[in-house]
Write a protein that holds these residues in place. Structure first.
Motif, PDB file in Angstrom:
ATOM      1  N   ASN A  20      17.220 -34.667  16.714  1.00 23.98           N
ATOM      2  CA  ASN A  20      16.907 -35.589  15.623  1.00 23.98           C
ATOM      3  C   ASN A  20      15.448 -36.012  15.602  1.00 23.98           C
ATOM      4  OD1 ASN A  20      19.424 -35.909  14.316  1.00 23.98           O
ATOM      5  ND2 ASN A  20      20.130 -37.022  16.121  1.00 23.98           N
ATOM      6  N   GLN A  21      14.757 -35.826  16.715  1.00 28.66           N
ATOM      7  CA  GLN A  21      13.377 -36.272  16.783  1.00 28.66           C
ATOM      8  C   GLN A  21      12.422 -35.246  16.162  1.00 28.66           C
ATOM      9  OE1 GLN A  21      15.163 -38.897  17.588  1.00 28.66           O
ATOM     10  NE2 GLN A  21      15.696 -37.815  19.473  1.00 28.66           N
ATOM     11  N   PHE A  45       9.117 -36.988  14.383  1.00 30.53           N
ATOM     12  CA  PHE A  45       8.114 -36.996  15.453  1.00 30.53           C
ATOM     13  C   PHE A  45       7.675 -35.575  15.745  1.00 30.53           C
ATOM     14  CE2 PHE A  45      10.515 -40.849  16.013  1.00 30.53           C
ATOM     15  CZ  PHE A  45       9.517 -41.781  16.180  1.00 30.53           C
ATOM     16  N   TYR A  63       5.768 -37.706  22.280  1.00 31.22           N
ATOM     17  CA  TYR A  63       5.814 -37.338  20.867  1.00 31.22           C
ATOM     18  C   TYR A  63       4.928 -38.302  20.105  1.00 31.22           C
ATOM     19  CZ  TYR A  63      10.163 -34.705  21.765  1.00 31.22           C
ATOM     20  OH  TYR A  63      11.096 -33.825  22.214  1.00 31.22           O
ATOM     21  N   SER A 122       7.115 -42.699  10.402  1.00 28.82           N
ATOM     22  CA  SER A 122       7.738 -43.680  11.294  1.00 28.82           C
ATOM     23  C   SER A 122       6.755 -44.801  11.615  1.00 28.82           C
ATOM     24  CB  SER A 122       8.165 -42.985  12.576  1.00 28.82           C
ATOM     25  OG  SER A 122       8.427 -43.937  13.560  1.00 28.82           O
ATOM     26  N   LEU A 167       6.144 -41.966  20.809  1.00 26.66           N
ATOM     27  CA  LEU A 167       7.475 -42.031  21.402  1.00 26.66           C
ATOM     28  C   LEU A 167       7.428 -41.261  22.715  1.00 26.66           C
ATOM     29  CD1 LEU A 167      10.548 -42.583  21.283  1.00 26.66           C
ATOM     30  CD2 LEU A 167      10.776 -40.482  19.981  1.00 26.66           C
ATOM     31  N   ASP A 197      18.954 -40.879  17.650  1.00 25.99           N
ATOM     32  CA  ASP A 197      18.079 -40.656  16.508  1.00 25.99           C
ATOM     33  C   ASP A 197      17.075 -41.800  16.419  1.00 25.99           C
ATOM     34  OD1 ASP A 197      16.900 -40.096  14.137  1.00 25.99           O
ATOM     35  OD2 ASP A 197      18.762 -39.924  12.980  1.00 25.99           O
ATOM     36  N   PHE A 198      15.791 -41.491  16.573  1.00 22.86           N
ATOM     37  CA  PHE A 198      14.759 -42.534  16.548  1.00 22.86           C
ATOM     38  C   PHE A 198      14.228 -42.800  15.158  1.00 22.86           C
ATOM     39  CE2 PHE A 198      14.654 -41.947  21.075  1.00 22.86           C
ATOM     40  CZ  PHE A 198      14.398 -43.227  21.519  1.00 22.86           C
ATOM     41  N   ASN A 199      14.770 -42.092  14.161  1.00 18.20           N
ATOM     42  CA  ASN A 199      14.296 -42.281  12.804  1.00 18.20           C
ATOM     43  C   ASN A 199      14.611 -43.705  12.354  1.00 18.20           C
ATOM     44  OD1 ASN A 199      13.268 -41.596  10.318  1.00 18.20           O
ATOM     45  ND2 ASN A 199      15.280 -40.980   9.552  1.00 18.20           N
TER      46      ASN A 199
END
Lengths: 539, 297, 343
Positions: free
Chosen positions: A63-64, A218, A231, A242, A247, A532-534
């Motif tokens: 997801n990144q 990212f 990242y 973002s 990250l 997921d860091f979104n």
């Protein structure tokens, strides 16, 4: 004399203090405000989730760095558009057309500068690499695509065609009820064909999986092997840049090490926390959990004696006290697994109950199998914490004590680093192993095909090496129909077959936990697939 | 106190008795010696006095704190660990592993070291010089690294770490024996017996060993405290005692994951190691002090 | 001085030869194929293995194999790590500087605090400070280092929150590795947060350094105490006393320097011990040094890495030994002269 030494030491100590005290200047604050440090539990095996299916790799990359054609809604697990803004399935279910977004930009990094946005070529490249054995990128990084090979997509997909710049059509050989779920899984990421061509020219093709280029929020900056991943934000991310500039994945395999870093403020978020009560005591820390689609199990290597004998496997399933394991290892944060399917799935069959705990029955079966004097075996305990098994070594110790009662000596194997461990059990060096499975997508097939089918015994994700034709027929038939009721009947039969043959003993379905400091906002945890860091922010 | 005799005593104490007289003088040393004996008793009688088996899981009593805490339970005096194993029993049985085995390790390496050391003291020339340098090389490799290498050759496990530590300790005994024997050989009384026609081995046996034995014992106490720390360190790093064994270092490593919820699983084994090393060091310290006093008199 | 240098140099070469012999023989002793242990080429095809065998003179006798191994070593080729499949030389170069930084700072700290305290104990011989110092010293070298490290983290990182618990620097800062020595790299870098990074790195250094330095410091205390007592017992001190010099004059002008020289001689021997402690400390503080790497290598049965680590770490210790020998010789003219008679 004493005086002068004294003053010197005093001066030294004071200047040291003064130097260290002046730390929290505004500049550092702004740097830490724009960065998130995530303490992860292990090193990724690759930066391309197509080539590996381990949760650690998926968490770090999928997801990144990347996007897929489709995604799952984080709240109700329905399929939602991502790179494909819409799609169309013909009535016979054999032709699926995806209409792509036109504003999806690839990462610009020190090793690659994209000249165009994502188009149909990239999608075709990403799937051909896995499906077409003659593709020049197919053998790169070992040529294994566990998720796709387990789902047998190469047999299912007969062709992937480009209709125009932003339209792609998949032709299937037969209708398959889990196809869209497979396309939305964490492993079905879209790579850049332009980057692949550049590497092909430079003859450095293996870099495609080590120096990744994707479309995700990212982009890759630096990876220091088994130490950290850095990242930075992708400026042209199609969902908007973002708010987090940097990250960092701080790879901290030790459970206590991660908790210490969280308590000392060196990590903002930690994966798989231990000592939940301790975290709850701190007001500035948040412990969160999500009911995950997973199962933790004790798997037998059915290719090796004595576990090639189903009677022995059955005997062991009577001898293991699952309730004790649940109390000691999962501290009550899990449910006993009756079968491999958790009860939140529609394929769950309540008529199949957990094997009772009975030493007598175990001993009877053992003597029937000709092992009345017992034997000795090795038990491989996974070295990392996963949601389905928070502490495999402790679990192994409990099983060791349980099996001693029926005369079996257990030798616990642990201490290998996670990727080495996986490599060794994929090669079948173990007799038995404590492992588990987290679903890639919500379709129940994801519990059957990748874990126990004959094809997964070849790719290695079926670590029991159990291959049963009847079982394979059942799960294949279940995929050919769209009727949930028919599928449920077939899956019940498959579950009963597992209970009879015991290639593995399911132990528990557990929640996935995560702890973070309370200045981190956003939803990271997903019931299915990786984090997921979104949209995650820090204040 | 009035003295009964005004004359000096006629009997002359043996060297060892003399040593003992000087040794027991400082009260601290005597306490240390008491603790040392206590540990030996524990190590020998571990299975008899420990209330439970070290591997028995009391699944209804997981992570019980020590008895003096509010949630404690008197039947588990020092609490239990995450598998409900009684800490007190494990600590007691750990005594025979960590402490007891360290004594065996030291005796073994002392025996081997003395034999090699005295043989090398009797040889000279290139062979002796090579041995000397070889020992220097071995001595300058960090002991833990050496133990790790030996464990890598033999494979992990308690028995193999013991061999590793024996081998790590041998060089210092060779070194000290060699130097002590050389030193004694240069003395006149040895020359006297040599003139009487005694063979080198006979001189070693009857003239030299009685004179260097205290030096060896004092080195042995130093080696023992190192051995305890090494056994525990290897256990802590997961290279020593296998998983269910209550070796103190391995117990501590097991406790680390419970540190924040059950700190006693870390404190207690650490204290046990500290206690035994301090006791050993006190005995060694007293021994060296006594030797010095005797030399000065 | 020339003779002294030559003596040291020949001893160094001899020692290194012995060490390489030891490491070479390890490849036979470790389980598995000797050539693979030596080169770490786990996934090599039979053809590649044949080339390697030729490369390492496998068709000739042992002596020739050893020389070929030496030859490879001199060219910086120590084979490949069985675990990461990276060259050992690269892996070592990435990690050795962190260890150098930790151990050298710890050694200096141990001397800086240990020696003066030891002198202090000697000056107050058999009085309260002396007993106090001896007790502390006894505790200091009896405490298991892994336990000490854990307690230090608990107190200073968690409860007081003063110092970080793991790593060399906060990962927020991006520092380009040039020399590998973190503090120097930070000063060389053109990062806008340079000074913050420097402070952060120093704060990361404090706890591990204290943990590593404690046991050696207590040993220096004892050495310094003994040395000072011996010096105070000599005739020239008595003569100085008889001349009517004050006590502080005697200590400062005469005793300190001579006692210091005696201590320096033993510092080299303590360094191997210090490295042992540092290896465990690196594991506890996740210090990215060579000790932690070696301990992880044994978990992975990475025999090539263990051999390479042995050579590099021991060579490092010898070099420090020799440096200390030279410092000793520089301070003490007597040591520079060739030895007369027996040692």
């Amino acid at each position: 004399m004493a005086y002068s030494t004294q003053t010197f030491y005093n001066f030294f100590a004071l200047s040291l203090l003064a130097f260290l005290a002046g730390c929290d200047t505004n500049e550092t604050l702004s740097l830490s405000k724009e960065s998130i440090i995530y303490c992860s539990e292990g090193s990724p095996e690759s930066f391309n989730p197509q080539t590996v299916s381990s949760g650690t790799t998926i968490d770090a990359t999928s997801n990144q760095l990347y996007n897929r054609l489709l995604e799952f809604d984080p709240t109700d697990n329905t399929i939602i558009p991502a790179i494909a803004k819409s799609w169309h399935v013909t009535r016979d279910g054999k032709m699926i057309t995806f209409y792509l977004r036109k504003d999806v930009q690839f990462h610009q990094t020190r090793y690659f500068t994209p000249t165009r946005a994502l188009n149909a070529d990239d999608v075709i490249f990403s799937f051909s690499r896995m499906l077409d054995v003659n593709h020049e990128y197919h053998p790169v990084s070992g040529g294994k695509y566990p998720f796709f090979q387990n789902a047998q997509l190469a047999e299912l997909i007969s062709s992937v065609e480009k209709i125009n710049e932003h339209t792609v059509r998949f032709q299937l050989t037969r209708p398959d009820s889990s196809f869209l779920a497979n396309i939305g899984s964490d492993s079905a990421v879209i790579l850049s064909k332009e980057y692949a061509d550049q590497l092909l020219q430079l003859n450095t093709m293996q870099e495609i999986d080590m120096l990744p280029v994707g479309t995700g929020p990212f982009k890759f900056k630096w990876y220091s092997s088994s130490s950290f991943i850095r990242y930075e934000a992708h400026e042209n991310y199609w969902r908007g840049k973002s708010k987090i500039k940097q990250l960092v994945f701080d790879i901290t395999p030790r459970d206590t090490g991660r908790l210490t870093k969280l308590l000392a403020g060196e990590c903002d978020i930690i994966a798989y926390p231990i000592a939940h009560e301790k975290i709850k005591q701190h007001d500035n820390l948040i412990l969160e959990s999500v009911t995950a689609f997973n199962v933790g199990y004790l798997g037998f290597n059915t290719a090796k004696p004595p576990f090639n004998n189903p009677l022995v496997r059955k005997a062991l399933s009577y001898a293991i006290n699952k309730q004790a394991i649940l109390d000691a290892v999962y501290t009550g944060q899990a449910e006993i697994a009756n079968g491999i399917i958790p009860n939140s799935s529609w394929a769950y069959d309540e008529t199949i109950s957990s094997q009772e705990y009975s030493i007598n029955k175990a001993q009877e079966l053992l003597s029937e199998a000709g092992y009345s004097d017992g034997f000795s075996m090795d038990l491989w305990a996974m070295p990392v914490q996963r949601s389905y098994n928070p502490d495999a070594v402790t679990m192994a110790k409990l099983i060791q004590a349980d099996l001693q009662k029926i005369g079996i000596e257990v030798d616990i194997v642990s201490g290998y680093e996670w990727s080495t461990f996986l490599r060794k059990i994929t090669d079948g060096e173990h007799q038995s192993v404590l492992l588990g499975w987290s679903a890639d997508h919500p379709d129940p097939d994801n519990f059957f095909s990748p874990m126990l089918s004959c094809s997964s015994a070849i790719t290695g994700s079926n670590r029991t090496f159990w291959c049963n034709e009847k079982f394979d027929r059942l799960i294949k038939r279940a995929l050919q129909t769209n009727s949930i009721n028919k599928r449920k009947v077939l899956y019940s039969k498959a579950l009963a077959l597992i209970n009879e043959e015991v290639p593995l003993i399911p132990i528990a379905h557990s929640k996935r936990f995560q702890a973070r400091s309370n200045n981190i906002n956003g939803k990271l945890l997903r019931a299915i697939g990786g984090i997921d860091f979104n949209g995650v922010t820090k204040n | 106190m009035a003295r009964d005799k005004i004359y000096q005593e006629e009997e002359f104490p043996t060297p060892l008795m003399q040593l003992w007289h000087n040794f027991k003088e400082p009260p601290v040393v005597l306490i240390g010696f008491g603790c040392f004996l206590f540990l030996i008793v524990l190590a020998v009688l571990a299975n008899v006095i420990s209330p439970y088996s070290s591997v028995e899981n009391h699944l209804d009593h997981l992570l019980l704190p020590p008895a003096w805490s509010d949630e404690g339970n008197v039947s588990f005096l020092l609490g239990t660990d995450n598998l409900g194993r009684d800490m007190l029993s494990r600590l007691i049985q750990g005594t025979s592993l960590t402490f007891g085995l360290s004594i065996i390790v030291v005796i073994a390496s002392l025996a081997i070291g003395v034999v090699i050391g005295s043989l090398s003291a009797l040889t000279s020339g290139i062979k002796s010089s090579f041995l000397n340098h070889f020992l220097d090389v071995i001595l300058s490799i960090p002991s833990l690294l050496l133990a790790i290498i030996i464990v890598a050759i033999l494979g992990p496990g308690l028995e193999n770490t013991l061999w590793a530590i024996i081998m790590v300790l041998i060089p210092q005994f060779v070194h000290i024996t060699r130097n002590a024997v050389r030193e004694e050989f240069a003395k006149d009384y040895v020359l006297a017996s040599r003139l009487d026609g005694a063979s080198s081995l006979r001189i070693l046996r009857y003239s030299i060993f009685p004179n260097i034995i205290e030096k060896l014992i004092s080195q042995a106490t130093l080696a023992q405290s190192a051995a305890i720390l090494d056994i525990a360190a290897l256990g802590f790093l997961g290279l020593g005692a296998p998983i269910p064994m209550p070796e103190w270092g391995a117990m501590l490593a097991n406790g680390i994951d419970l540190f924040y919820i059950a700190p006693w699983t870390v404190y207690l084994p650490g204290l046990a190691i500290l206690f035994s090393v301090v006791a050993t060091n006190l005995v060694g310290e007293g021994m060296r002090h006594a030797l010095k006093v005797r030399k000065e008199n | 001085m020339l003779i002294f240098t030559l003596r040291r140099l020949s001893l160094f070469i001899f020692t290194i030869l012995l060490l390489t012999l030891l490491s070479f023989s390890l490849s036979f002793l470790f389980p598995g194929d000797q050539l693979i242990n030596l080169t770490g080429q786990l996934n090599a095809s039979p053809e590649q293995l044949a080339i390697l065998a030729n490369d390492y003179n496998q068709q000739f006798g042992l002596l020739s194999q050893y020389f070929s191994y030496l030859n490879h070593l001199f060219h910086g080729e120590m084979g490949y790590s069985m675990n990461s499949q990276l060259p050992i030389a690269t892996e070592v170069l990435n990690r050795l500087p962190a260890t150098i930084e930790l151990t050298c700072v710890a050694l200096l700290v141990a001397m800086f605090f240990g020696i003066p305290i030891g002198f202090c104990a000697a000056i107050y011989h058999r009085k309260l400070p002396d007993n106090l110092i001896l007790t502390v010293a006894m505790l200091g070298y009896s405490i298991p280092v892994f336990w000490l490290g854990i307690l230090a983290i608990l107190v200073f990182s968690i409860q007081l929150g003063w110092l970080p618990s793991a790593g060399q620097i906060s990962l927020l800062f991006e520092i380009e590795p040039v020399t590998g020595l973190q503090l120097i790299d930070i000063l060389l870098s053109d990062n806008e947060y340079k000074w913050q990074a420097f402070q952060d790195a120093t704060r990361h250094l404090i706890l591990p350094v204290i943990v590593v330095a404690l046991a050696p410091a207590t040993i220096f205390m004892r050495l310094a105490r003994t040395a000072m007592l011996e010096v105070l017992d000599t005739h020239y001190i008595k003569a100085a006393k008889a001349k009517g010099l004050t006590f502080s004059q005697i200590i400062y002008r005469h005793a300190m320097r001579n006692a210091f020289i005696k201590v320096i001689r033993d510092v080299g021997l303590q360094f191997a011990n210090l490295i042992t402690i540092a290896m465990v400390t690196e594991v506890i503080f996740s210090w990215p040094g060579i000790g932690r790497w070696l301990i992880e290598s044994i978990y992975q049965r990475d025999y090539t890495a263990i051999q390479g680590g042995l050579i590099v770490l021991s060579t490092f210790i010898f070099i420090v030994h020799i440096i200390i020998d030279f410092v000793y010789a520089a301070l003490n003219p007597l040591a520079r002269e060739p030895h007369h008679g027996a040692r």
